[in-house]
Each structure stands twice: as C-alpha cells, then as structure tokens.
Design a protein around this motif. Structure first.
Motif, mmCIF file in Angstrom:
data_model
loop_
_atom_site.group_PDB
_atom_site.id
_atom_site.type_symbol
_atom_site.label_atom_id
_atom_site.label_comp_id
_atom_site.label_asym_id
_atom_site.label_seq_id
_atom_site.Cartn_x
_atom_site.Cartn_y
_atom_site.Cartn_z
ATOM 1 N N HIS A 5 0.797 -1.217 0.000
ATOM 2 C CA HIS A 5 0.000 0.000 0.000
ATOM 3 C C HIS A 5 0.838 1.280 0.000
ATOM 4 N N GLY A 6 2.133 1.182 0.260
ATOM 5 C CA GLY A 6 2.985 2.364 0.220
ATOM 6 C C GLY A 6 2.779 3.313 1.376
ATOM 7 N N VAL A 7 2.255 2.833 2.496
ATOM 8 C CA VAL A 7 2.027 3.663 3.673
ATOM 9 C C VAL A 7 3.270 3.640 4.555
ATOM 10 N N ILE A 8 3.644 4.789 5.096
ATOM 11 C CA ILE A 8 4.785 4.853 6.011
ATOM 12 C C ILE A 8 4.384 4.198 7.323
ATOM 13 N N ARG A 9 5.062 3.111 7.677
ATOM 14 C CA ARG A 9 4.702 2.354 8.878
ATOM 15 C C ARG A 9 5.648 2.618 10.051
ATOM 16 N N ARG A 10 6.909 2.885 9.771
ATOM 17 C CA ARG A 10 7.889 3.163 10.813
ATOM 18 C C ARG A 10 8.740 4.342 10.362
ATOM 19 N N ALA A 11 9.198 5.170 11.312
ATOM 20 C CA ALA A 11 9.979 6.357 10.956
ATOM 21 C C ALA A 11 10.938 6.701 12.080
ATOM 22 N N ARG A 12 11.994 7.387 11.689
ATOM 23 C CA ARG A 12 13.000 7.839 12.654
ATOM 24 C C ARG A 12 13.672 9.075 12.083
ATOM 25 N N THR A 13 14.126 9.976 12.945
ATOM 26 C CA THR A 13 14.800 11.201 12.519
ATOM 27 C C THR A 13 16.169 11.271 13.173
ATOM 28 N N THR A 14 17.184 11.599 12.366
ATOM 29 C CA THR A 14 18.546 11.768 12.880
ATOM 30 C C THR A 14 19.155 13.011 12.237
ATOM 31 N N ASP A 15 20.378 13.341 12.654
ATOM 32 C CA ASP A 15 21.098 14.397 11.942
ATOM 33 C C ASP A 15 21.541 13.875 10.580
ATOM 34 N N ALA A 16 21.933 14.782 9.705
ATOM 35 C CA ALA A 16 22.224 14.407 8.323
ATOM 36 C C ALA A 16 23.441 13.501 8.190
ATOM 37 N N ALA A 17 24.353 13.541 9.151
ATOM 38 C CA ALA A 17 25.577 12.751 9.050
ATOM 39 C C ALA A 17 25.405 11.318 9.535
ATOM 40 N N ALA A 18 24.262 10.985 10.127
ATOM 41 C CA ALA A 18 24.058 9.628 10.648
ATOM 42 C C ALA A 18 24.044 8.620 9.503
ATOM 43 N N HIS A 19 24.656 7.472 9.724
ATOM 44 C CA HIS A 19 24.725 6.443 8.687
ATOM 45 C C HIS A 19 23.381 5.738 8.556
ATOM 46 N N ASP A 20 22.952 5.535 7.310
ATOM 47 C CA ASP A 20 21.651 4.930 7.072
ATOM 48 C C ASP A 20 21.571 3.512 7.624
ATOM 49 N N GLY A 21 22.605 2.720 7.365
ATOM 50 C CA GLY A 21 22.551 1.295 7.687
ATOM 51 C C GLY A 21 22.326 1.002 9.154
ATOM 52 N N ALA A 22 22.927 1.795 10.032
ATOM 53 C CA ALA A 22 22.791 1.543 11.469
ATOM 54 C C ALA A 22 21.377 1.759 11.957
ATOM 55 N N ARG A 23 20.568 2.543 11.238
ATOM 56 C CA ARG A 23 19.205 2.818 11.683
ATOM 57 C C ARG A 23 18.273 1.631 11.473
ATOM 58 N N LEU A 24 18.683 0.688 10.622
ATOM 59 C CA LEU A 24 17.824 -0.460 10.352
ATOM 60 C C LEU A 24 17.514 -1.230 11.624
ATOM 61 N N ARG A 25 18.470 -1.253 12.533
ATOM 62 C CA ARG A 25 18.311 -2.015 13.780
ATOM 63 C C ARG A 25 17.723 -1.160 14.901
ATOM 64 N N GLU A 26 17.212 0.028 14.574
ATOM 65 C CA GLU A 26 16.690 0.944 15.585
ATOM 66 C C GLU A 26 15.195 1.192 15.413
ATOM 67 N N GLY A 27 14.457 0.138 15.146
ATOM 68 C CA GLY A 27 13.001 0.243 15.118
ATOM 69 C C GLY A 27 12.391 0.543 13.770
ATOM 70 N N LEU A 28 13.136 0.438 12.678
ATOM 71 C CA LEU A 28 12.567 0.708 11.360
ATOM 72 C C LEU A 28 11.825 -0.489 10.777
ATOM 73 N N ILE A 29 12.058 -1.681 11.297
ATOM 74 C CA ILE A 29 11.394 -2.862 10.770
ATOM 75 C C ILE A 29 10.036 -3.023 11.444
ATOM 76 N N ASP A 30 8.998 -3.114 10.626
ATOM 77 C CA ASP A 30 7.633 -3.248 11.133
ATOM 78 C C ASP A 30 7.345 -4.724 11.411
ATOM 79 N N PRO A 31 7.137 -5.103 12.664
ATOM 80 C CA PRO A 31 6.867 -6.510 12.966
ATOM 81 C C PRO A 31 5.494 -6.972 12.506
#
Length: 361
Positions: free
Chosen positions: A227-253
C-alpha cells in the motif's frame, strides 16, 4: 464587482461550488476522522485550570487540524494562521465559520511544544496507522527502507565552534555571554556530503561523481510494499549512517511478509544477522566489489530489487515537492516533530488515494 449587501447564503453557495470542483480537503476530512485523535490530544494537554479565568481554550482537534495543514503545504505557523482565516475551504476543514476566532501562531507553537514534550506525536502516528490498518490496508507484501536528507537553515560558525559542536556541546555552553545568539544556533543538525552519479561524458566514459554538501537532518522511513504507507519512521542528523538505523526500530513486525528491501547503504554483516534473527528475508542490494566488476547474476539481482525498492522514493518526492518539506526550527526534537507531522500528512493523503482506487476497482 457587486455593490449589494452579501446574501445570507452566499458562503454556503461558495462552499457548494468548492465541493463541486472537488475540494481535496473535504475529501481528506471524509476519509480521516480526526476525532480518533481527541483522546490522546486531550490527555496530552491535561485539564485546564478554569479558576484563572480567561477566554475558553481552543479545541485541541482544531489545533491539530491546523498543524496537519501546515505540514501538507510546507508553511510557517504564521502563514497557517493567515490562510485558515482567509480561505473558506481551510475554514471548513477546521470546522470554523467566517466569524469564528482562529488560533494564532503563538497558540499553535505552544500546542506543538506540548506535543513534543510529552512524546504525543509518536502515539498520534501510531493511532493513524491503526486506523489505516482497520480500514483494510494491512501492512503486507514486505517492506522497503530508505532515508532522505531534509534541509535546515545553514549555520555560520568558525572552526573552533564547529569542533565544540561536533564534541556534543550545547549552544548555551558555546556562547554563554550571547544568549540571544545561542538561541538561534542549531547544534543538532550536521553537514554531510551526498554523491550524485554523473552522466557519461561525450566519449562515453563515466565522469567523476558529483559531491553535493548538505546541512540538516535525515528522515528514515519504512513503507509496506503493498500500500505504500509509512509504517515506521525515525529522525537523525544528516551525518548519521543509514545502515545503522535499520536495527533501531525501522522494521515493522506487523508486516505479513518477511522480505525487506533497501539499497547498498544498509548492506552489512550486522544487518544481515539482525534480519535473520527476527525472521526477515534480506532483499538488500549487493555492493560492487572494489576494483572488480560485479558478477552478472548479482547485477541482475540488484536490477530486480530496484524495481521494488524504487517505490520508497514516492513518499520522499511527494513530501519535498508537493508538501515542501524543510526544517524551519532549531533542534532535533522539533525537526522530528516536523518530519513526523509530514509523515502523518502523507499517510492521510495516501489513505485518500487508496480509497479512490478501491472505489474505482
């Protein structure tokens, strides 16, 4: 120009004309019942002490509707106040009449600060997601993860000030004798460099990638593929690495499928192990080996994944284009509030679109 006295039904006639022309805000109000947010908004503000007197407080749902309008159109709070008072379609969306008082910019600022202080925006986002799911749009078919830069007002600091900011010092400690200046300094945002792939030159050879400096924050999201609906979200500063955020609540169980799509920034041994540990199947792009061409079967696999992963670019394009998403405030907490409201605004518009697709199917 008519010189006669305005008629009693003139406003209603004009609103009927707007409805006949397809007022998008009227459609949004029909799809999203804003009363579902009332309990959370009322609990956030708490009971008002009426012994102090003063005029009655504005309805919290009215103020939340105005924040949604602000997010949908990339406005400042002052512009939102003016346009709600000026436009009939915006008045109707806010359930106001032409003669009724409109919350001013300071009232909206205080209201938004209360939402930030109590963490209510995350709960409101969750409540909206539950309503979308209850409407029949379950998170299914896997999920796609990505991030985008959101610009903020650029800071002008010398090398010493930059070093202290990178060390984690706050503005009040860096400029103790200049409190007015410190209040205008954002010590949470960061500079980063975004590389854009250059087009081949006249001789057909690839040119050097273009490095584009950017300042601000990053919006990390996960959408469901169906459906293309945003299910999980997080905000960081621009220099934060994308990959590390995957393990910080971005996966919708709650997603009914196990696949997770993402670009090469999310490819790492830790992320692969993490996805396997929570029962998810990685569809993350593979990186090109350094100094060697990529194997053909890996290249074909990346191309197949790209056809799915590209759908996550739609929310970012809509937010930055139609909604005009930028950060106007100072600090990570307020930036997160602006991005969360933008995500909610996008999900509301997506819900409207999904309903239209269902009606015509």
């Amino acid at each position: 120009m008519s010189a006669g006295q305005p008629g009693f039904w003139d406003v209603q006639d004009r609103l009927r004309e707007l409805s006949a022309q397809g007022d998008p805000l009227e459609k949004l109000a029909r799809t999203v019942d804003f009363e579902l947010f009332r309990a959370e908004l009322t609990a956030t503000l708490g009971p008002r002490d009426r012994s102090k007197g003063g005029r009655p407080a504005f309805d919290p749902v009215l103020k939340f509707r105005m924040l949604v309008l602000q997010a949908l159109h990339g406005l400042s709070l002052a512009q939102t106040e003016y346009l709600v008072a000026d436009r009939l379609s915006w008045m109707r969306f806010c359930r106001l009449g032409p003669g009724e008082a409109v919350p001013d910019a300071n009232t909206l600022w205080d209201f938004r600060e209360a939402l930030i202080a109590t963490g209510a925006l995350e709960r409101l986002f969750t409540r909206l997601d539950e309503a979308i799911t209850a409407a029949g749009y379950l998170p299914m078919a896997g999920q796609i993860v990505d991030a985008t830069l959101v610009s903020a007002p650029r800071q002008r600091n010398n090398d010493e000030e930059k070093a202290r900011i990178r060390a984690g010092e706050k503005a009040a400690a860096i400029w103790p004798d200049k409190p007015a200046k410190a209040r205008q300094k954002d010590t949470d945002a960061r500079w980063t460099v975004k590389f854009s792939k250059a087009k081949p030159g006249p001789d057909g050879k690839p040119q050097i990638d273009i490095a584009i400096p950017a300042y601000g924050y990053k919006s990390h999201i996960s959408i469901d593929r169906r459906h293309g609906v945003i299910r999980r979200a997080r905000t960081t500063d621009a220099a934060a690495h994308d990959g590390a955020r995957l393990r910080e609540g971005l996966i919708d169980p709650n997603n009914t499928a196990s696949e997770v799509w993402a670009d090469t920034a999310y490819r790492s041994a830790q992320n692969e192990q993490y996805l396997q540990g929570i029962g998810r199947v990685s569809r993350i792009h593979r990186r090109k080996p350094a100094g060697r061409p990529m194997a053909k079967h890996f290249a074909r696999g990346n191309a197949t994944k790209s056809a799915v992963r590209a759908h996550v670019e739609h929310p970012f394009a809509y937010q930055k284009g139609v909604m005009g998403l930028v950060i106007r405030t100072i600090g990570l907490a307020r930036a997160h509030a602006a991005i969360t409201l933008a995500n909610m605004g996008y999900n509301m518009k997506r819900w409207c679109w999904l309903d239209r697709q269902r009606a015509t199917a």
